[in-house]
Design a protein around this motif. Structure first.
Motif, short mmCIF file in Angstrom:
data_model
loop_
_atom_site.label_atom_id
_atom_site.label_comp_id
_atom_site.label_asym_id
_atom_site.label_seq_id
_atom_site.Cartn_x
_atom_site.Cartn_y
_atom_site.Cartn_z
N SER A 283 0.79 -1.22 0.00
CA SER A 283 0.00 0.00 0.00
C SER A 283 0.83 1.28 0.00
CB SER A 283 -0.91 0.01 1.23
OG SER A 283 -0.14 0.01 2.40
N CYS A 339 -6.53 -5.20 -5.66
CA CYS A 339 -7.18 -6.49 -5.96
C CYS A 339 -7.45 -7.25 -4.66
CB CYS A 339 -6.29 -7.32 -6.88
SG CYS A 339 -4.93 -8.11 -6.00
N ASN A 360 2.60 -8.52 5.93
CA ASN A 360 1.31 -9.17 5.65
C ASN A 360 1.37 -9.96 4.36
OD1 ASN A 360 -0.46 -8.00 7.85
ND2 ASN A 360 0.40 -6.15 6.95
N SER A 361 1.94 -9.35 3.32
CA SER A 361 2.07 -10.07 2.05
C SER A 361 2.94 -11.31 2.24
CB SER A 361 2.68 -9.17 0.97
OG SER A 361 1.78 -8.12 0.68
N GLU A 364 0.82 -13.94 4.00
CA GLU A 364 -0.25 -14.44 3.11
C GLU A 364 0.35 -15.39 2.07
OE1 GLU A 364 -1.87 -10.73 1.72
OE2 GLU A 364 -2.65 -10.23 3.70
N ASP A 380 11.17 -2.98 7.25
CA ASP A 380 11.36 -4.42 7.53
C ASP A 380 11.42 -5.27 6.26
OD1 ASP A 380 8.66 -3.80 7.00
OD2 ASP A 380 7.98 -5.61 8.00
O1 UPG Z 1 -4.06 -5.06 -4.31
C1 UPG Z 1 -3.84 -5.33 -3.13
C2 UPG Z 1 -2.58 -5.12 -2.52
C3 UPG Z 1 -2.43 -5.43 -1.19
N1 UPG Z 1 -3.48 -5.92 -0.48
C4 UPG Z 1 -3.33 -6.23 0.95
O2 UPG Z 1 -2.74 -5.14 1.63
C5 UPG Z 1 -1.91 -5.61 2.68
C6 UPG Z 1 -0.55 -4.99 2.50
O3 UPG Z 1 0.22 -5.23 3.64
P1 UPG Z 1 1.80 -5.44 3.55
O4 UPG Z 1 2.10 -6.52 2.61
O5 UPG Z 1 2.32 -5.62 4.93
O6 UPG Z 1 2.35 -4.13 2.87
P2 UPG Z 1 2.22 -2.56 3.25
O7 UPG Z 1 0.87 -2.09 3.14
O8 UPG Z 1 3.22 -1.88 2.41
O9 UPG Z 1 2.71 -2.59 4.79
C7 UPG Z 1 3.48 -1.70 5.55
O10 UPG Z 1 3.30 -2.17 6.90
C8 UPG Z 1 3.76 -3.51 7.15
C9 UPG Z 1 3.47 -3.81 8.61
O11 UPG Z 1 4.13 -2.90 9.43
C10 UPG Z 1 5.25 -3.63 6.85
O12 UPG Z 1 5.65 -4.98 7.00
C11 UPG Z 1 5.53 -3.15 5.43
O13 UPG Z 1 6.93 -3.17 5.17
C12 UPG Z 1 4.98 -1.75 5.21
O14 UPG Z 1 5.21 -1.31 3.89
C13 UPG Z 1 -1.89 -7.13 2.58
O15 UPG Z 1 -2.78 -7.67 3.54
C14 UPG Z 1 -2.42 -7.41 1.17
O16 UPG Z 1 -3.17 -8.61 1.06
C15 UPG Z 1 -4.70 -6.14 -1.07
O17 UPG Z 1 -5.65 -6.60 -0.42
N2 UPG Z 1 -4.84 -5.83 -2.38
#
Ligand code: UPG
Length: 481
Positions: A283, A339, A360-361, A364, A380
């Motif tokens: 995000s 998505c 989170n990614s 998942e 991180d």
């Molecule tokens: O099209 C999309 C893209 C992402 N996601 C969700 O959005 C979340 C994204 O979380 P993450 O993968 O952790 O990325 P960021 O949003 O970038 O998270 C920030 O916060 C996290 C927790 O502190 C850190 O680990 C990351 O480095 C930091 O960039 C996940 O659940 C994804 O499934 C969606 O549902 N749809």
């Protein structure tokens, strides 16, 4: 399921960002599913609260309530200057949260426990001021927690302005090069305010009764063991929808901050099994125009179908794809702004995930058993990439050139490497083993399931004690008087 005469009300205060809101909602769901006496109010600032309502993220759940607190900014205020935003949140957040706690009390919903995720250290002080027990939901890896903790108390040697490039050796962790440490710890790195917030939160950990980590024991055994010798931590993850682990088909409150283009699932249905490269950078990460160009041409020339979440960083910017790219990739590529990632990762057409390695990614993907192409950026993510590639061996790292760009040839090379040959088979095998370990951690009697029960039982005991005191006291006295 144990039920109580009183409901236990947990206020879950989340830092206003997608990567924090998602695990907070999933944690709320786990709690309320584990015991019918638990009610959770999930609170974040007004701007994110509004964004969640606009995208339908607040969905309905009778045990989870969505609340907001004021940070002194208007809901459409510009939050893109991180330094200014963090300063404002630190200044106005405590009063906003205190107002919400008082308001909940007036509405007949006194708060029994406050849980916060990192970057909001002041929540611990607000909880202390009200005499409410407090927990921290750590939403990054335990290895990263161990690194921050030991850096805060200088329990090992870390880079300094005088010696910025050293190898860091900490118990239970592989030796980490400077560019494998959470980037906020590197001297002169950007976003110093985030380093202050995260270290400031860890500094307050002694006032926190429980540290609950979104991870699982089998994934980070050595890191957990070594950090537990310094400070208590309980793993309760992975906080992923249970459907991802094929344990349940229960619907989840998704918690998206943006409207999801779910029709990409129809497109995935038309693609061959295990053929699609899924690309997303979470995000917050933004790619330079040069990097977008190289990635785009790398995907186009890989010859494989791809689904790319090309999200502009904010509503004022655009995601500029190179001229001619859409024609070159026509019929093979699908571009969306957001998505349903969890559904995408479990879709049979998806072969691998080009990810920024947000935690989170990462979880998942592990829970889905999907191989990874690690393309980390900062925070991180760089440490997560190190573990995914060199420790868990479930992915391949996209290497940058001297200018810090991942070139198109490198994109093609890595896509080939993760799809073909012996290393690819080993990666797929390891990914399936980790998926199974994640499932075991969450099943009844698994390590994370047990820890969650301990937390809930602690809450129940506290509530019983409080109730016993209240019954013994005359009507006009509170237990704190
Ligand atoms: O099209 C999309 C893209 C992402 N996601 C969700 O959005 C979340 C994204 O979380 P993450 O993968 O952790 O990325 P960021 O949003 O970038 O998270 C920030 O916060 C996290 C927790 O502190 C850190 O680990 C990351 O480095 C930091 O960039 C996940 O659940 C994804 O499934 C969606 O549902 N749809």
């Amino acid at each position: 399921m144990v039920t109580l005469e009183v409901n236990i009300h947990i206020l879950l205060v989340t830092f206003p960002a997608q990567g924090h809101v998602k695990p907070a909602i999933r944690f709320a769901r786990r709690l309320t599913a584990s015991n019918a006496s638990l009610l959770v109010s999930l609170a974040t600032n007004e701007a994110i609260g509004q964004q969640m309502r606009d995208s339908g993220a607040t969905g309905s759940d009778e045990h989870i309530n969505f609340e907001t607190f004021s940070d002194g900014l208007s809901v459409d205020g510009n939050q893109h200057d991180v330094d200014k935003f963090m300063a404002q949140l630190n200044r106005a957040g405590p009063e906003g949260l205190a107002t919400l706690i008082n308001d909940l009390q007036v509405r007949g919903r006194p708060v029994h426990c406050i849980v916060s995720n990192p970057f909001v250290p002041w929540v611990v002080d607000v909880a202390e001021g009200f005499g409410i027990p407090c927990a921290m939901l750590w939403v990054q890896s335990c290895a990263v927690y161990a690194i921050y903790y030991q850096s805060l108390y200088r329990l090992g040697e870390f880079p300094t302005p005088e010696r910025p490039n050293i190898d860091v050796s900490l118990p239970g962790l592989p030796v980490l090069k400077t560019n494998e440490l959470p980037s906020f710890l590197v001297p002169f790195a950007p976003y110093q305010c985030l380093a202050d917030a995260i270290l400031g939160h860890i500094k307050k950990i002694k006032k926190v009764k429980w540290v609950l980590a979104n991870s699982f024991h089998a994934l980070e055994t050595e890191a957990i063991q070594s950090v537990s010798e310094l400070t208590p931590i309980m793993t309760i993850g992975p906080l992923v929808p249970l459907g991802l682990l094929e344990r349940s088909t229960a619907s989840e409150v998704r918690g998206d901050l943006w409207k999801s283009e779910d029709d990409c699932l129809d497109w995935l249905n038309t693609q061959p099994k295990e053929s699609v490269i899924y690309v997303s950078f979470g995000s917050i990460v933004s790619l330079s125009p040069k990097q977008i160009e190289e990635l785009a041409w790398g995907l186009a020339s890989s010859g494989r179908p791809f689904l790319w979440v090309a999200k502009p960083v904010d509503s004022t910017s655009e995601f500029l794809l190179p001229t001619g790219f859409l024609d070159a990739a026509a019929g093979r590529g699908k571009i969306v702004k957001w998505c349903p990632q969890v559904e995408v990762l479990t879709h049979p057409s998806v072969a691998c995930f080009v990810t920024h390695c947000g935690w989170n990614s990462t979880l998942e993907t592990i829970a889905a058993g999907t191989p990874i192409l690690a393309f980390s950026h900062w925070g991180d993510q760089v440490t997560n990439a190190k573990f995914l590639v060199d420790v868990y061996s479930v992915g391949v790292r996209l290497e940058r050139d001297a200018e810090g760009v991942v070139r198109r040839e490198e994109v093609c090379r890595c896509i080939k490497e993760i799809r073909e040959g012996q290393r690819a088979s080993k990666i797929r095998e390891n990914a399936m083993k980790l998926k199974e370990a994640a499932r075991e951690a969450l099943e009844e009697g698994g390590s994370s399931d047990k820890n969650l029960r301990v937390f809930v039982e602690d809450l129940i005991s506290l509530a019983r004690e409080e109730e016993a005191i209240r019954v013994r006291l005359p009507n006009d006295q509170s237990p704190d008087d």
